[in-house]
Design a protein around this motif. Structure first.
Motif, mmCIF file in Angstrom:
data_model
loop_
_atom_site.group_PDB
_atom_site.id
_atom_site.type_symbol
_atom_site.label_atom_id
_atom_site.label_comp_id
_atom_site.label_asym_id
_atom_site.label_seq_id
_atom_site.Cartn_x
_atom_site.Cartn_y
_atom_site.Cartn_z
ATOM 1 N N ASP C 421 0.862 -1.128 -0.062
ATOM 2 C CA ASP C 421 0.097 0.114 0.017
ATOM 3 C C ASP C 421 0.983 1.105 -0.045
ATOM 4 O O ASP C 421 0.651 2.147 -0.780
ATOM 5 C CB ASP C 421 -0.824 0.006 1.279
ATOM 6 C CG ASP C 421 -2.037 -1.073 1.139
ATOM 7 O OD1 ASP C 421 -2.198 -1.866 2.264
ATOM 8 O OD2 ASP C 421 -2.484 -1.245 0.270
ATOM 9 N N CYS C 422 1.915 1.217 0.969
ATOM 10 C CA CYS C 422 2.898 2.467 0.712
ATOM 11 C C CYS C 422 3.504 2.684 -0.544
ATOM 12 O O CYS C 422 3.487 4.045 -1.008
ATOM 13 C CB CYS C 422 3.745 2.344 1.825
ATOM 14 S SG CYS C 422 3.451 2.078 3.513
ATOM 15 N N ILE C 423 3.869 1.508 -1.413
ATOM 16 C CA ILE C 423 4.414 1.729 -2.496
ATOM 17 C C ILE C 423 3.500 2.268 -3.621
ATOM 18 O O ILE C 423 3.851 3.265 -4.379
ATOM 19 C CB ILE C 423 5.268 0.653 -3.076
ATOM 20 C CG1 ILE C 423 6.429 0.085 -1.936
ATOM 21 C CG2 ILE C 423 5.779 0.588 -4.296
ATOM 22 C CD1 ILE C 423 7.032 -1.180 -2.242
ATOM 23 N N VAL C 424 2.422 1.425 -3.613
ATOM 24 C CA VAL C 424 1.391 1.964 -4.572
ATOM 25 C C VAL C 424 0.598 3.331 -4.440
ATOM 26 O O VAL C 424 0.569 4.119 -5.357
ATOM 27 C CB VAL C 424 0.259 0.995 -4.426
ATOM 28 C CG1 VAL C 424 -0.962 1.513 -5.292
ATOM 29 C CG2 VAL C 424 0.763 -0.490 -4.982
ATOM 30 N N GLU C 605 3.904 3.841 6.951
ATOM 31 C CA GLU C 605 2.719 3.293 7.874
ATOM 32 C C GLU C 605 3.638 3.123 9.072
ATOM 33 O O GLU C 605 4.654 2.196 9.218
ATOM 34 C CB GLU C 605 2.114 2.108 7.347
ATOM 35 C CG GLU C 605 1.145 1.277 8.224
ATOM 36 C CD GLU C 605 1.576 0.457 8.938
ATOM 37 O OE1 GLU C 605 1.693 -0.886 8.636
ATOM 38 O OE2 GLU C 605 1.765 0.633 10.213
ATOM 39 N N SER C 606 3.206 3.720 10.246
ATOM 40 C CA SER C 606 3.881 3.796 11.557
ATOM 41 C C SER C 606 2.808 3.623 12.532
ATOM 42 O O SER C 606 2.719 4.135 13.550
ATOM 43 C CB SER C 606 4.483 5.092 11.789
ATOM 44 O OG SER C 606 5.820 5.026 11.180
ATOM 45 N N GLY C 607 2.075 2.648 12.207
ATOM 46 C CA GLY C 607 0.811 2.182 13.087
ATOM 47 C C GLY C 607 -0.106 3.381 13.211
ATOM 48 O O GLY C 607 -0.302 4.164 12.443
ATOM 49 N N ARG C 608 -0.624 3.406 14.678
ATOM 50 C CA ARG C 608 -1.296 4.616 14.889
ATOM 51 C C ARG C 608 -0.384 5.792 15.331
ATOM 52 O O ARG C 608 0.484 5.665 16.017
ATOM 53 C CB ARG C 608 -2.324 4.422 16.274
ATOM 54 C CG ARG C 608 -3.164 5.363 16.379
ATOM 55 C CD ARG C 608 -3.822 5.254 17.829
ATOM 56 N NE ARG C 608 -4.988 4.086 17.800
ATOM 57 C CZ ARG C 608 -6.215 4.389 17.199
ATOM 58 N NH1 ARG C 608 -6.645 5.499 16.834
ATOM 59 N NH2 ARG C 608 -7.091 3.355 17.265
ATOM 60 N N ILE C 609 -0.712 7.091 14.806
ATOM 61 C CA ILE C 609 0.287 8.262 15.042
ATOM 62 C C ILE C 609 -0.499 8.597 16.307
ATOM 63 O O ILE C 609 -1.583 9.075 16.265
ATOM 64 C CB ILE C 609 0.005 9.083 13.581
ATOM 65 C CG1 ILE C 609 0.675 8.391 12.585
ATOM 66 C CG2 ILE C 609 1.102 10.394 14.011
ATOM 67 C CD1 ILE C 609 1.935 7.714 12.568
ATOM 68 N N ILE C 610 0.573 8.992 17.178
ATOM 69 C CA ILE C 610 0.245 9.554 18.695
ATOM 70 C C ILE C 610 -0.130 10.931 18.258
ATOM 71 O O ILE C 610 -1.127 11.632 18.627
ATOM 72 C CB ILE C 610 1.115 9.225 19.721
ATOM 73 C CG1 ILE C 610 1.293 7.754 19.666
ATOM 74 C CG2 ILE C 610 0.624 9.700 20.785
ATOM 75 C CD1 ILE C 610 0.132 6.861 20.359
ATOM 76 N N ASN C 611 0.809 11.562 17.754
ATOM 77 C CA ASN C 611 0.916 13.186 17.691
ATOM 78 C C ASN C 611 1.256 13.589 16.478
ATOM 79 O O ASN C 611 2.400 13.231 15.942
ATOM 80 C CB ASN C 611 1.675 13.652 18.761
ATOM 81 C CG ASN C 611 1.750 15.250 18.765
ATOM 82 O OD1 ASN C 611 0.965 16.015 17.696
ATOM 83 N ND2 ASN C 611 2.178 16.136 19.716
#
Lengths: 328, 214, 721
Positions: C421-424, C605-611
């Protein structure tokens, strides 16, 4: 830093007198305009100074005055003030462009024209404390060493490049250099002011250590003169020129009637490209001419083992500087 | 060697490091110029020296310095070799101005000297005699952050925060001359302030936002 | 085939752009960094450093220095033999006490011989800085200069000068002078199965961390208790290391760091400056502030290891990888502070692989961790190589990557997988098909434009850390975590996680950090672990506290409720990674050698972004550092003398405001059910792909493969000569 004393000079005469006194007493002294490079060298140990003669309070050497034949710029004008002068920007754009290209606003706010013209080389051997010619020693470490940033013209036995942006612009404008010292004042041509290593590898200019550059005299350019300063830097700011070109052209429509081409970053002194100047005279300024001029500019270059890349840079810089001046 | 050599001396700027005993002796010599302070004035000078007076400088070589710092007049006795940033941080406890490189290569020490951004690490304090200095501590008024400071808070201006004071001072000077700069003008004005966290984009956004709200 | 993902469910505090909790202190000058602290009677220290790259100290005479009025202590290797355990570790395992105890090549605060320009020789403490500097100049050292070696391959030659008597390969954790080897399958069979085999050599330069705050240390003894005010991104680690090195118990050492000016990996553990300051302070019986100059920080701390990487890749005609072989050399300087590893190969799926990485001693300044310690140079090497392979078999590098990148298998599942998904998405946002030159170097004229791409996956594994949460009778919460915040905003992140987990607004939570006397263990802001590990501990502590509140109700009067947690989470055997793809367009001036970046798209994609605000700026900042690595930064040595020629910001050409290209960052958010609310890591992720993406773009623009970082103008021009 070791202990030192500071004299806040209020006039050129006072500054020169203080220099003479310190010199006679065998003290190491230095003039300080902006002071940024001087302090750096003192902290690094590449300049040893007992007495600093601070020129900031001097009020009689920072003006721009002009009459019909010449403009005189005081040596202690800051680069910020010089770059902001509207009249200079209009008539001698190469000068204001060069001033604006130096370092950063913080440095330009204090740095002086005189200090920029007389700054010591930035060769990484010299500045890292190697006892080379520039430090009073007897060799150049770059000639058989890391010479990526060193001279392709005029080098030997030292191969530094002149670090000033103002100097090529001044030379391109045919500046004369007003020097004040204990023995009085004198005016030098560029050829007399700047010193090749073959003349004296320890110095970049011919002033005595008790002398000050108090002004530059610029002949009034022709009404049809155009000029520019083209500077190539690693990163977009805050860096000395890898290669720079100061161009002043007198034009008659699209024909060049007189040309002044001076290179920075490629030689121990601001380097006039005499062959290119001769070639351009009488030519139409267009892309073909610019390209030929660029090729000619490096025809007699003498690269070292690691600075051959300066050749295409120099020819491209000359070409592009000229292209900037093609009439719209 | 040519006839030019009469004007070309090799001996100008390089001097051997001197014997420290001779050094101290010289420090007791009278110097010309304005560097000498009458010892009678010592008692009346307000001196907040948390840095001890260095021992290799005799008291007579200390220099009186008059500065206006963040609007307040300061009279100090300083060693001539102290830089402006040292005096601000050590004599006046204004530690908001940082030393990042001590050699005009990073901008962390930027202060306003008579309204102009300069590198305080590369100015001797004595060169600023009689001048006005503004530091980051002087930006807030009556405890209220300046609009620029508030914009830095809102736009994540500081990451590690070490370059922040310098960025704020350069930006403050810019906004005085150009109240609504665009991004390119901000970058040019702040080009002398490095940020290794490389938070450049947020810093520019904060300054532009300040101008947009002006 | 991409995995369908659910958009993350919105939360109260987490996921909203939030100003840093300490932003005001950072903008009004009141934040106290280590060097801003003054103690009564404080002395100033300076360190004498070796002017030679390799030299035996025959004698040191400190008598004149000691006799100088105002000097209170002078120490050298003769009167201060203090081990610096984390300065040189067999195997480079910086957290392993057994490794440090067993280390073959022990490093002290003062070493004999001196092994690099800048190695510490002696130190003085005096009443002021100028006296301390003057005292240094009075120390007489007689050196016997020894032969030196600067490059790792040269250091492995038979006749090479020996940095250590046993040889120049750094010992592993068993003290064997062996490379790091990892193999899978049968590499010969892999090459036999290939239709084509390609080879390449890549090298990367030393990059200094160059954080804005130069290193310093303020040491202060009260009886047998030492307090160190020191910039540290790992106060717990620093405390433990310092205690061990000084022969103390952990509780006898207190590390305080409330604000620090960056580090990017060189302010973890302790540093010799901490130990030198502590020793001087003990001898002088006064607090001692040791300040490093910028040059000292450059030469005396560490930076990213320079490498030489050789690849041999076997592929089938359809682009399928059959074999991957790598042999690499990492220049560690004279001490192995960290691993010397190189990542990147493991992001590809290939049954047959062989990798040997030699960490090698040299007489340059020490190498160590810098933001993605094994990553951007390793990914530059392998992804340049793969970009080249794709080119030579006539395949689009994006397609080649989609074909060969590592995907979840039954044998190794992932917690989630978003790489495709990131690449596309990145290719789409960037307009890859339009911007990429079909024929590299095909632009006419001197200015050539082209596009390149790089991808990554990077560990986001869970692990253990600690947190304490307390509530008072007024419903105000205090969170105690051993973080310091080197820039990403850890205090704020931890506060946000606590607020979310407790179900209260952030304003009701105070964060106490940066002091080992007040805060529990934290893994340290390194290895991209703080958000995941300390953040998870915060979640668990909050859960515990909520349970207590449920059973006991709010405390009354002066009473408080406290919960602590040191969880040991796992990912149930699944691989947990963050993912990314960077797309870069460049314009290369083939006459001046300048590379200008005209477009940069980064999808993460770094999971859920806190801030979101601080995370976006972390990615942008890391990308800019990566661009600096790609185009400018180096520590260039003079081969004849062994002297470093380019320490410092000016010489290394760090990017200024005027150098910043337009950078777009896009996040794909996922909650994989692990970590605190599904958070992963972002601090190191941004730098990993940048050098590879820039270098691949330069190839597409010019048709010249630049195999040596930094890609400076002289290299571009030589390639076009």
């Amino acid at each position: 830093m070791r202990a030192l004393s500071n004299i806040n000079a209020r006039s050129i005469a006072e500054a020169v007198a203080a220099a003479r006194q310190a010199n006679d007493a065998g003290q190491a002294f230095a003039f300080s305009g902006g002071g940024t490079d001087l302090l750096q060298q003192i902290k690094d140990g590449t300049a040893a100074v007992d007495v600093i003669i601070n020129l900031r309070p001097v009020t009689d050497a920072g003006q721009i005055t002009s009459n019909q034949t010449e403009t005189v710029i005081g040596g202690l004008i800051t680069l910020t003030d010089l770059a902001a002068d509207a009249t200079l920007a209009q008539r001698m754009r190469v000068l204001t462009e060069a001033a604006a290209s130096v370092a950063t606003p913080q440095i330009r706010n204090v740095a002086t024209l005189a200090g920029n013209v007389t700054q010591r080389p930035w060769c990484w051997y010299y500045r890292n404390g190697f006892q080379c010619f520039k430090a009073g020693g007897d060799q150049c470490y770059s000639v058989n060493g890391e010479n990526q940033q060193h001279a392709i013209f005029g080098g030997g036995p030292s191969f530094i490049v002149h670090p000033s942006d103002m100097a090529p612009a001044l030379v391109a404008l045919r500046a004369a250099f007003d020097v004040a010292g204990p023995s009085g004042n004198r005016t030098l041509s560029a050829e007399e002011f700047f010193v090749l290593p073959s003349q004296n590898p320890a110095r970049e200019n011919s002033m005595l250590n008790t002398e000050l550059l108090v002004g530059v005299r610029l002949p009034t350019p022709a009404a049809n003169a155009v000029s520019t300063y083209f500077k190539v830097m690693d990163r977009e700011a805050w860096t000395h020129a890898e290669v720079s070109v100061a161009v002043v052209l007198e034009m008659s429509a699209a024909t060049i009637t007189s040309a002044s081409i001076v290179l920075g970053g490629v030689a121990p002194i601001p380097w006039r490209s005499l062959e290119v100047e001769r070639f351009l005279t009488g030519k139409t300024l267009d892309a073909a001419t610019a390209q030929q001029a660029g090729a000619m500019a490096i025809a007699n270059a003498q690269p070292l083992a690691k600075n051959r890349h300066k050749l295409p840079m120099t020819s491209a810089a000359v070409e592009r500087a000229l292209l900037r001046l093609v009439p719209a | 060697m040519s006839a030019q050599d009469d004007h070309c001396e090799k001996t100008d700027s390089v001097v051997q490091y001197l014997d420290p005993r001779a050094q101290s002796r010289r420090d007791f010599l009278q110097h010309t110029g304005t560097a000498v302070v009458a010892s009678a004035a010592l008692g009346s000078v307000s001196m907040q020296a948390s840095q001890a007076v260095p021992l290799d400088v005799a008291a007579s070589a200390l220099t009186q310095l008059n500065l206006t710092v963040n609007g307040r007049a300061q009279q100090l006795l300083v060693d001539p070799r102290w830089t402006l940033v040292e005096v601000l941080r050590d004599q006046l406890d204004l530690t908001g101005t940082k030393i990042g490189c001590n050699r005009s290569e990073c901008g962390a020490c930027t202060v306003l000297l008579n309204g102009q951004p300069v590198y305080a690490c590369s100015q001797l304090a004595v060169w600023a005699d009689g001048m006005e200095v503004q530091t980051v501590e002087g930006l807030a008024q009556n405890g209220r952050l300046s609009p620029l400071q508030q914009a830095f808070v809102d736009h994540n201006g500081p990451q590690c925060g070490f370059c922040t004071s310098g960025q704020l001072m350069s930006a403050t000077a810019l906004l005085r001359n150009n109240p609504s700069p665009d991004a390119a003008q901000v970058r040019m004005a702040l080009v002398g302030n490095l940020c290794r966290c490389s938070n450049y984009m947020a810093i520019v956004e904060a300054v532009v936002a300040t101008g947009a709200n002006a | 085939m991409s995995e369908a993902f659910e958009p993350v469910t919105p939360l109260q505090t987490i996921g909203h752009a939030t100003a840093r909790v300490d932003a005001i202190e950072r903008v009004n000058g009141s934040a106290k960094y280590s060097r801003d602290i003054k103690l009564p009677g404080m002395l100033y220290a300076r360190v004498l450093r070796s002017p030679h790259p390799h030299a035996r100290i025959l004698s040191i005479d400190t008598s004149a220095a000691s006799a100088l009025p105002g000097v209170r202590a002078v120490i050298t290797h003769e009167n201060a033999q203090i081990v610096w355990g984390s300065g040189s570790i067999s195997g480079g395992r910086q957290y392993s006490d057994p490794s440090k105890d067993a280390t073959l090549h022990r490093r002290y605060i003062f070493n004999n011989p001196a092994r690099h320009v800048g190695d510490s020789i002696a130190a003085v403490a005096a009443v002021d800085r100028h006296t301390a500097e003057h005292a240094l100049s009075l120390i007489k050292v007689a050196y016997e200069q020894l032969p030196f070696v600067l490059e790792p391959e040269a250091a492995l030659a038979d006749a090479a000068p020996k940095v250590w008597p046993e040889g120049n390969v750094c010992p592993d954790f068993r003290n064997n002078l062996e490379p790091m080897v990892s193999n899978a399958g049968d590499i010969d069979a892999g090459f036999a199965a290939a239709d084509e085999v390609f080879e390449g050599r890549y090298d990367t330069a030393f990059i200094h961390n160059a954080q804005m705050e130069p290193r310093c240390a303020l040491a202060h003894w009260e009886g047998d208790k030492l307090t160190l005010y020191t910039p540290s991104q790992g106060i717990s680690n620093c405390r433990h290391d310092t205690a061990r090195d000084l022969g103390l118990e952990d509780h006898q050492v207190r590390i305080v760091c409330n604000y620090m000016g960056g580090g990017f990996g060189n302010k973890n553990q302790n540093q010799d400056t901490d130990l030198i300051a502590a020793t001087l302070s003990k001898r002088a019986n006064a607090p001692v502030m040791l300040e490093m100059s910028r040059r000292e920080d450059w030469l005396g701390v560490h930076g990213r290891w320079p490498t030489v990487q050789y690849y041999k890749i076997g592929v089938k005609q359809d682009g399928t990888l059959t074999a991957m072989q790598m042999r690499a050399y990492s220049g560690m300087g004279p001490y192995r502070k960290n691993s010397g590893g190189l990542s990147g190969m493991e992001a590809y799926a290939c049954e047959h692989r062989a990798r040997a990485i030699f960490p090698v001693y040299t007489n340059r300044t020490t190498s160590g961790n810098f933001r993605g310690p094994s990553e951007p140079h390793g990914f530059f090497g392998i992804e340049s190589m793969m970009d080249d392979v794709a080119f030579r078999i006539g395949m689009d590098p994006v397609q080649f990557t989609l074909k060969n990148m590592l995907r979840p298998t039954d044998a190794q599942p992932f917690t989630n997988y978003s790489l495709e998904d990131c690449i596309v998405r990145g290719a789409e946002l960037f307009d890859w098909s339009t911007r990429r030159q079909a024929t590299p170097g095909s632009d006419p004229g001197a200015i050539k434009r082209g596009a390149g791409f790089a991808f990554m996956m990077f560990r986001a594994g869970v692990g253990s850390s600690s947190a304490i949460v307390r509530v008072d009778s007024k419903g105000h919460y205090t969170l105690f975590v051993g973080v310091t915040d080197i820039g990403p905003g850890a205090k704020t992140t931890m506060g946000m996680i606590a607020a979310e987990a407790l179900g209260v607004p952030l304003a009701q939570v105070d964060v106490v950090a940066g002091d080992t006397d007040r805060c529990p263990y934290s893994v340290g802001e390194s290895g991209s672990r703080t958000t995941i590990m300390t953040g998870y501990a915060v979640v668990e502590a909050a859960k515990d506290l909520k349970q207590q509140l449920a059973t006991q109700g709010m405390p009354i009067g002066n009473a408080v409720l406290i919960a602590s947690a040191t969880p040991q989470p796992t990912t149930d055997g699944k691989s947990r990674q963050c993912f990314g793809a960077h797309f870069v367009e460049v314009e290369v001036d083939t006459q001046l050698g300048t590379t200008r970046i005209s477009k940069y798209v980064a999808v993460h994609e770094s999971g859920r972004i806190i801030n979101p605000q601080t995370t976006r700026d972390q990615i942008r900042g890391a990308i800019i550092q990566g661009i600096g690595q790609a185009l400018y930064e180096d520590l260039h040595y003079d081969p004849a003398s062994g002297q470093p020629l380019t320490p410092g910001y000016y010489r290394a050409r760090h990017l200024t405001h005027a150098d910043i290209p337009p950078i777009e960052v896009d996040f794909i958010e996922v909650d994989d059910g692990y970590g605190p609310f599904g958070a992963k890591t972002a601090g190191e992720a941004g730098i990993i792909m940048a050098p590879a993406a820039v270098a691949n773009a330069i190839f597409n623009a010019t048709g010249k493969r630049m195999t040596s970082l930094p890609i400076t103008r002289n290299k571009i021009l030589e390639a076009h000569a």
